[in-house]
Design a protein around this motif. Structure first.
Motif, PDB file in Angstrom:
ATOM      1  N   TYR A 144      22.103  55.301   3.536  1.00  0.00           N
ATOM      2  CA  TYR A 144      22.791  54.776   2.365  1.00  0.00           C
ATOM      3  C   TYR A 144      23.788  53.683   2.743  1.00  0.00           C
ATOM      4  CZ  TYR A 144      20.947  58.709  -0.338  1.00  0.00           C
ATOM      5  OH  TYR A 144      20.117  59.615  -0.964  1.00  0.00           O
ATOM      6  N   SER A 155      25.066  59.119  -5.395  1.00  0.00           N
ATOM      7  CA  SER A 155      23.926  59.838  -5.949  1.00  0.00           C
ATOM      8  C   SER A 155      22.753  59.700  -4.996  1.00  0.00           C
ATOM      9  CB  SER A 155      23.552  59.277  -7.327  1.00  0.00           C
ATOM     10  OG  SER A 155      23.091  57.939  -7.212  1.00  0.00           O
ATOM     11  N   GLU A 156      21.846  60.646  -5.049  1.00  0.00           N
ATOM     12  CA  GLU A 156      20.729  60.642  -4.102  1.00  0.00           C
ATOM     13  C   GLU A 156      19.761  59.491  -4.338  1.00  0.00           C
ATOM     14  OE1 GLU A 156      19.769  65.132  -2.970  1.00  0.00           O
ATOM     15  OE2 GLU A 156      20.441  64.899  -5.038  1.00  0.00           O
ATOM     16  N   ASP A 157      19.768  58.924  -5.540  1.00  0.00           N
ATOM     17  CA  ASP A 157      18.903  57.779  -5.804  1.00  0.00           C
ATOM     18  C   ASP A 157      19.647  56.453  -5.665  1.00  0.00           C
ATOM     19  OD1 ASP A 157      20.510  57.924  -8.017  1.00  0.00           O
ATOM     20  OD2 ASP A 157      18.884  58.009  -9.489  1.00  0.00           O
ATOM     21  N   GLU A 159      21.075  53.022  -4.007  1.00  0.00           N
ATOM     22  CA  GLU A 159      20.417  52.017  -3.174  1.00  0.00           C
ATOM     23  C   GLU A 159      20.737  52.255  -1.697  1.00  0.00           C
ATOM     24  OE1 GLU A 159      20.541  47.144  -2.516  1.00  0.00           O
ATOM     25  OE2 GLU A 159      21.769  48.098  -4.065  1.00  0.00           O
ATOM     26  N   GLU A 176      11.680  55.239   6.706  1.00  0.00           N
ATOM     27  CA  GLU A 176      11.659  55.420   5.249  1.00  0.00           C
ATOM     28  C   GLU A 176      10.718  54.404   4.589  1.00  0.00           C
ATOM     29  OE1 GLU A 176      14.686  56.516   2.858  1.00  0.00           O
ATOM     30  OE2 GLU A 176      15.589  57.954   4.254  1.00  0.00           O
ATOM     31  N   ARG A 180       7.496  55.256   2.208  1.00  0.00           N
ATOM     32  CA  ARG A 180       7.252  54.751   0.856  1.00  0.00           C
ATOM     33  C   ARG A 180       5.869  54.106   0.736  1.00  0.00           C
ATOM     34  NH1 ARG A 180      12.693  53.309   1.467  1.00  0.00           N
ATOM     35  NH2 ARG A 180      12.129  51.187   2.061  1.00  0.00           N
ATOM     36  N   THR A 192       7.771  63.417   1.495  1.00  0.00           N
ATOM     37  CA  THR A 192       9.116  63.894   1.149  1.00  0.00           C
ATOM     38  C   THR A 192      10.074  63.432   2.235  1.00  0.00           C
ATOM     39  OG1 THR A 192       8.252  65.848   0.015  1.00  0.00           O
ATOM     40  CG2 THR A 192      10.539  65.953   0.767  1.00  0.00           C
ATOM     41  N   GLY A 248       9.988  64.350  -3.080  1.00  0.00           N
ATOM     42  CA  GLY A 248      10.684  63.081  -3.224  1.00  0.00           C
ATOM     43  C   GLY A 248      11.700  62.870  -2.113  1.00  0.00           C
ATOM     44  N   GLU A 249      12.826  62.285  -2.454  1.00  0.00           N
ATOM     45  CA  GLU A 249      13.881  61.979  -1.488  1.00  0.00           C
ATOM     46  C   GLU A 249      15.142  62.737  -1.886  1.00  0.00           C
ATOM     47  OE1 GLU A 249      14.033  57.836  -2.207  1.00  0.00           O
ATOM     48  OE2 GLU A 249      12.196  57.381  -1.108  1.00  0.00           O
ATOM     49  N   PHE A 250      15.736  63.436  -0.933  1.00  0.00           N
ATOM     50  CA  PHE A 250      16.933  64.202  -1.262  1.00  0.00           C
ATOM     51  C   PHE A 250      17.838  64.330  -0.043  1.00  0.00           C
ATOM     52  CE2 PHE A 250      13.805  67.315   0.113  1.00  0.00           C
ATOM     53  CZ  PHE A 250      14.515  68.171   0.938  1.00  0.00           C
ATOM     54  N   ARG A 312      19.923  67.666  -5.971  1.00  0.00           N
ATOM     55  CA  ARG A 312      18.493  67.942  -6.095  1.00  0.00           C
ATOM     56  C   ARG A 312      18.143  69.276  -5.437  1.00  0.00           C
ATOM     57  NH1 ARG A 312      14.116  64.411  -4.848  1.00  0.00           N
ATOM     58  NH2 ARG A 312      13.204  65.663  -6.506  1.00  0.00           N
TER      59      ARG A 312
END
Length: 380
Positions: A144, A155-157, A159, A176, A180, A192, A248-250, A312
Motif C-alpha cells: 500500500y 481500506s483493503e481496496d 490504491e 501482485e 492479477r 487470492t 480476492g485481496e485482503f 474482510r
C-alpha cells in the motif's frame, strides 16, 4: 515466508529427478481440499504445512521445497519452484499456497528478484496446467505504501502506492501484478492475495530490527503508527484462504494500531529524533557504500502510517488471537540480547557479516554523522 538456502539451490542439478517421500501415517480421508504449500520446509511455510496437516478440514497436504521438512503427515516433493516439473507435482491439488519467497535482507537484490518473480510465474503457470483452481499468494501490507497522507486505517481496496525503493517491495508488487494477470491468461484459475502487516514471530526484517536498537529512532515531523501480525494469525488467515472462506485481496493483522508514543511507553525504550534530510541522506549514503542492506526507502515505513483494516477477514468470521500489545511484547522478548549499532548487528558470531539493521541502523549512522560534523565545526 520461506527464505530458501542459496547453497541448496546451487547444489541441486535441475535435471535430476525430484526425490519424493510420502508419509506412512495417513489420517482418514476427509471431503476437504487437497492443498499444496510451496516453501513448506521452513518459516511460515513449515508452520502452515503442520497446521493444515493436523486439520480435519484438509484431505491432504502436498509439501514442496528444496529440502524435506519435518511434517511427516504431508506428501513431500523436493524441487525448486522455478522448475517446470512442479506442474506434475501439483496434479490433484485443489489449492496452492505459494510461500517460497526469498525476503532475506542479506540476499543479493538481483538474485532475490529473479527467484521471487520467476518462482511465482512458474507456480501460477504450473497450477493452471495441473488443473488447480485457486492459488494463494502472500505479499505484505507494505504494497500500500507508507505515505504521510495515508488514511488511518487504509481500506483493503485502497490504491497500491508503494514504490520499489524499499527492500523486497518491488518483488511483492510484481508478484501482485502477476496474480492479477493470471486469471485472464488462465481462465478458471482464481488468485487470492494475503497482505500481512509487520510480521512477527521468528522473522528478521528491517522493521523487526528497528526494535533491536538501544533507541527507537524517529524522523522529526513524521507520524509513525504500528500494526503487527503474529505468524500464528497469518497461518490461520492462510487456512481461511485455502478453505475458500475468503477470496480476492485482503489484509491480515491485529485489530487497530499503536502510536509511536505507545510503543515507546510499552517497550520502555526512549526515542532519538533526527531531521528528515539528515536521516534520509545518511541512510542513502550508508546503503550506497555497502554498510546497510536496507535502502533509504525502508525509512518511510518507520515514518508514515500504513496500517490497514482487516474487515474482510472479520466479515468471514476470522479473529486475530493476538493484540498489537501482545505481539510487541513477543517481539521484544525475541530481540532481547540482539543489538544493532553503526550499521552492524552485534552480539552474534556472524556479527561482522550480518550487515546493517535496516532503517533504524541508518538513523543511528545518521546520528553519528551529525555528531562528527558538529565536533569538526567546533574544532575549526
Amino acid at each position: 515466508m520461506s527464505s530458501p538456502d542459496p547453497q541448496v539451490r546451487a547444489a541441486r542439478n535441475p535435471t535430476d529427478p525430484s526425490p519424493e517421500r510420502t508419509s506412512e501415517k495417513k489420517r482418514p480421508r476427509s471431503r476437504g481440499p487437497v492443498v499444496a504449500v510451496t516453501g513448506a520446509a521452513t518459516g511460515i511455510g513449515a508452520l502452515l504445512t503442520a497446521h493444515l496437516a493436523a486439520s480435519d478440514a484438509i484431505r491432504q497436504v502436498i509439501a514442496i521445497d528444496e529440502r524435506r521438512g519435518e511434517v511427516s503427515e504431508a506428501t513431500w516433493h523436493i524441487l525448486d519452484v522455478r522448475d517446470p516439473a512442479i506442474a506434475e507435482k501439483l496434479r490433484g491439488a485443489d489449492v496452492v499456497v505459494h510461500l517460497a519467497l526469498d525476503l532475506d535482507l542479506e540476499t543479493d537484490p538481483a538474485a532475490r528478484t529473479a527467484y521471487n518473480v520467476r518462482g511465482t510465474q512458474t507456480v501460477l503457470t504450473a497450477a493452471a496446467a495441473a488443473g488447480v483452481h485457486r492459488v494463494v499468494l502472500c505479499t505484505s501490507a507494505m504494497v500500500y505504501g507508507a505515505l504521510a497522507d495515508n488514511d488511518v486505517p487504509l481500506s483493503e481496496d485502497a490504491e497500491l502506492r508503494a514504490t520499489a525503493e524499499a527492500t523486497g517491495v518491488g518483488d511483492l508488487l510484481e508478484i501482485e501484478r502477476l496474480g492479477r494477470r493470471a486469471p485472464r491468461a488462465h481462465p478458471g484459475l482464481n488468485v487470492t492475495v494475503v497482505r500481512p502487516a509487520v510480521l512477527i514471530g521468528g522473522t528478521d526484517t528491517a522493521l523487526t530490527r528497528y526494535f533491536e536498537s538501544p533507541r527507537l529512532l524517529v524522523v522529526a515531523g513524521s507520524r509513525p503508527t504500528w500494526q503487527f501480525c503474529h505468524v500464528e494469525d497469518l497461518v490461520t488467515a492462510l487456512e481461511y484462504a485455502a478453505l475458500e472462506k475468503i477470496d480476492g485481496e485482503f489484509a491480515v493483522g491485529c485489530d487497530g494500531w499503536l502510536e509511536q508514543e505507545e510503543v515507546e511507553e510499552l517497550s520502555g525504550v526512549r526515542r532519538m529524533e533526527l531531521p528528515s534530510a539528515v536521516a534520509l541522506g545518511a541512510a542513502a549514503r550508508l546503503h550506497r557504500i555497502g554498510l546497510t542492506p536496507s535502502p533509504a526507502g525502508d525509512l518511510a515505513y518507520t515514518m508514515h502510517p500504513w496500517v490497514v483494516s482487516v474487515s474482510r477477514l472479520h466479515d468471514a468470521g476470522w479473529r486475530p488471537k493476538w493484540t498489537n500489545e501482545e505481539v510487541l511484547g513477543a517481539l521484544l522478548e525475541e530481540v532481547e540480547g540482539h543489538h544493532t549499532l553503526a550499521g552492524r548487528r552485534l552480539g552474534r558470531k556472524d556479527a561482522t557479516a550480518a550487515g546493517a539493521a535496516g532503517a533504524t541502523v541508518a538513523l543511528l549512522g545518521a546520528a553519528a554523522v551529525v555528531r562528527r560534523a558538529r565536533k569538526a565545526r567546533r574544532r575549526i
